[in-house]
Scaffold this motif. Sequence first.
Motif, PDB file in Angstrom:
ATOM      1  N   TRP A 162       0.843  -1.191   0.000  1.00  0.00           N
ATOM      2  CA  TRP A 162       0.000   0.000   0.000  1.00  0.00           C
ATOM      3  C   TRP A 162       0.882   1.247   0.000  1.00  0.00           C
ATOM      4  O   TRP A 162       2.081   1.192   0.238  1.00  0.00           O
ATOM      5  N   GLY A 163       0.236   2.359  -0.294  1.00  0.00           N
ATOM      6  CA  GLY A 163       0.915   3.634  -0.285  1.00  0.00           C
ATOM      7  C   GLY A 163      -0.018   4.725   0.194  1.00  0.00           C
ATOM      8  O   GLY A 163      -1.228   4.514   0.357  1.00  0.00           O
ATOM      9  N   LEU A 164       0.552   5.913   0.411  1.00  0.00           N
ATOM     10  CA  LEU A 164      -0.195   7.046   0.951  1.00  0.00           C
ATOM     11  C   LEU A 164      -0.126   8.217  -0.017  1.00  0.00           C
ATOM     12  O   LEU A 164       0.952   8.578  -0.495  1.00  0.00           O
ATOM     13  N   ALA A 165      -1.287   8.809  -0.296  1.00  0.00           N
ATOM     14  CA  ALA A 165      -1.380   9.999  -1.136  1.00  0.00           C
ATOM     15  C   ALA A 165      -2.362  10.960  -0.479  1.00  0.00           C
ATOM     16  O   ALA A 165      -2.974  10.655   0.550  1.00  0.00           O
ATOM     17  N   GLY A 166      -2.511  12.115  -1.089  1.00  0.00           N
ATOM     18  CA  GLY A 166      -3.506  13.067  -0.586  1.00  0.00           C
ATOM     19  C   GLY A 166      -2.888  14.166   0.253  1.00  0.00           C
ATOM     20  O   GLY A 166      -2.624  13.984   1.446  1.00  0.00           O
ATOM     21  N   GLY A 167      -2.620  15.305  -0.364  1.00  0.00           N
ATOM     22  CA  GLY A 167      -2.160  16.464   0.389  1.00  0.00           C
ATOM     23  C   GLY A 167      -0.741  16.393   0.895  1.00  0.00           C
ATOM     24  O   GLY A 167      -0.342  17.204   1.736  1.00  0.00           O
ATOM     25  N   LEU A 168       0.054  15.450   0.415  1.00  0.00           N
ATOM     26  CA  LEU A 168       1.437  15.356   0.877  1.00  0.00           C
ATOM     27  C   LEU A 168       2.283  16.428   0.200  1.00  0.00           C
ATOM     28  O   LEU A 168       2.145  16.689  -0.996  1.00  0.00           O
ATOM     29  N   ASN A 169       3.188  17.028   0.978  1.00  0.00           N
ATOM     30  CA  ASN A 169       4.058  18.078   0.459  1.00  0.00           C
ATOM     31  C   ASN A 169       5.388  18.026   1.221  1.00  0.00           C
ATOM     32  O   ASN A 169       5.544  17.226   2.160  1.00  0.00           O
ATOM     33  N   PRO A 170       6.355  18.842   0.847  1.00  0.00           N
ATOM     34  CA  PRO A 170       7.648  18.771   1.529  1.00  0.00           C
ATOM     35  C   PRO A 170       7.575  19.024   3.030  1.00  0.00           C
ATOM     36  O   PRO A 170       8.411  18.518   3.784  1.00  0.00           O
ATOM     37  N   ALA A 171       6.580  19.796   3.481  1.00  0.00           N
ATOM     38  CA  ALA A 171       6.491  20.148   4.900  1.00  0.00           C
ATOM     39  C   ALA A 171       5.888  19.052   5.761  1.00  0.00           C
ATOM     40  O   ALA A 171       6.146  19.006   6.966  1.00  0.00           O
ATOM     41  N   ASN A 172       5.062  18.172   5.167  1.00  0.00           N
ATOM     42  CA  ASN A 172       4.360  17.195   6.016  1.00  0.00           C
ATOM     43  C   ASN A 172       4.676  15.741   5.695  1.00  0.00           C
ATOM     44  O   ASN A 172       4.234  14.848   6.416  1.00  0.00           O
ATOM     45  N   VAL A 173       5.439  15.467   4.638  1.00  0.00           N
ATOM     46  CA  VAL A 173       5.615  14.067   4.245  1.00  0.00           C
ATOM     47  C   VAL A 173       6.396  13.274   5.287  1.00  0.00           C
ATOM     48  O   VAL A 173       6.093  12.095   5.531  1.00  0.00           O
ATOM     49  N   ALA A 174       7.378  13.892   5.942  1.00  0.00           N
ATOM     50  CA  ALA A 174       8.135  13.151   6.953  1.00  0.00           C
ATOM     51  C   ALA A 174       7.232  12.745   8.114  1.00  0.00           C
ATOM     52  O   ALA A 174       7.289  11.607   8.600  1.00  0.00           O
ATOM     53  N   GLU A 175       6.379  13.660   8.550  1.00  0.00           N
ATOM     54  CA  GLU A 175       5.435  13.336   9.626  1.00  0.00           C
ATOM     55  C   GLU A 175       4.474  12.236   9.189  1.00  0.00           C
ATOM     56  O   GLU A 175       4.159  11.323   9.966  1.00  0.00           O
ATOM     57  N   ALA A 176       4.019  12.307   7.949  1.00  0.00           N
ATOM     58  CA  ALA A 176       3.095  11.295   7.442  1.00  0.00           C
ATOM     59  C   ALA A 176       3.732   9.913   7.465  1.00  0.00           C
ATOM     60  O   ALA A 176       3.089   8.917   7.852  1.00  0.00           O
ATOM     61  N   VAL A 177       4.987   9.839   7.072  1.00  0.00           N
ATOM     62  CA  VAL A 177       5.682   8.552   7.072  1.00  0.00           C
ATOM     63  C   VAL A 177       5.877   8.049   8.488  1.00  0.00           C
ATOM     64  O   VAL A 177       5.682   6.859   8.782  1.00  0.00           O
ATOM     65  N   ARG A 178       6.247   8.949   9.404  1.00  0.00           N
ATOM     66  CA  ARG A 178       6.451   8.530  10.799  1.00  0.00           C
ATOM     67  C   ARG A 178       5.155   8.029  11.430  1.00  0.00           C
ATOM     68  O   ARG A 178       5.156   7.049  12.185  1.00  0.00           O
ATOM     69  N   LEU A 179       4.049   8.684  11.119  1.00  0.00           N
ATOM     70  CA  LEU A 179       2.780   8.311  11.742  1.00  0.00           C
ATOM     71  C   LEU A 179       2.171   7.053  11.154  1.00  0.00           C
ATOM     72  O   LEU A 179       1.495   6.296  11.850  1.00  0.00           O
ATOM     73  N   THR A 180       2.363   6.839   9.859  1.00  0.00           N
ATOM     74  CA  THR A 180       1.674   5.728   9.189  1.00  0.00           C
ATOM     75  C   THR A 180       2.580   4.568   8.827  1.00  0.00           C
ATOM     76  O   THR A 180       2.095   3.457   8.601  1.00  0.00           O
ATOM     77  N   GLY A 181       3.889   4.824   8.745  1.00  0.00           N
ATOM     78  CA  GLY A 181       4.781   3.789   8.261  1.00  0.00           C
ATOM     79  C   GLY A 181       4.595   3.495   6.780  1.00  0.00           C
ATOM     80  O   GLY A 181       4.936   2.408   6.308  1.00  0.00           O
TER      81      GLY A 181
END
Length: 213
Positions: A162-181
């Motif tokens: 699986w993967g994650l999309a939707g509103g990802l940008n340079p400012a939030n992608v690191a947090e998104a990866v940390r929170l969701t794996g």
Amino acid sequence: MPAPAIKICGVTTPAILDAVIAARADHVGFVFFAKSPRHVPLRDAPALAARTEGHVSRVGLFVDADDAMIAEAVAAARLDVLQLHGEESPERAAQLRARHGLPVWKAVPVASAADVARAAAWVGAVDLILFDAKTPKGTLPGGMGLAFDWSLLAGWKARAPWGLAGGLNPANVAEAVRLTGAPLVDTSSGVESAPGVKDAGLVAAFCAAARAA
């Protein structure tokens, strides 16, 4: 945790494609949907595809496209992956995978826990499930810069890639990866200066931030 794979979607020009390659993204997305500001005309696809050789995989994005349209795009862009972004059924996805001999990804729009649960229907029919933000009725699917509540994925049992999309940008992608794996992150409008206009600096920043996570 290994760094996620990175997909930059909605690339339309040679210059931005070169920026995607320079930033060492894993996948580039070509949109074959005429209503999108990121649409790639079939006549432009061969030249773009030629620049990717040996660098990134080519993902073709389709929205309820017919067989002829998909076949033409597969040939023109020498696609490596088919990404379905409309109302396609699991049966349709499996049919396309068998017909073209290519991996199929399915974007699943998410606004609630029930939307995440419905992704189970795609396990076995597709090669990757891409959780994306649900867009308002009457708007284009994806590319709207909308994010969803990433905590909704906490209960998702990864029975399929699986993967994650939707509103990802340079400012939030690191947090998104940390929170969701998330093992794969996908951005389009998050690296644009205007709808459909990619920014090479934002592409580089996004890829760096995703890998740093």
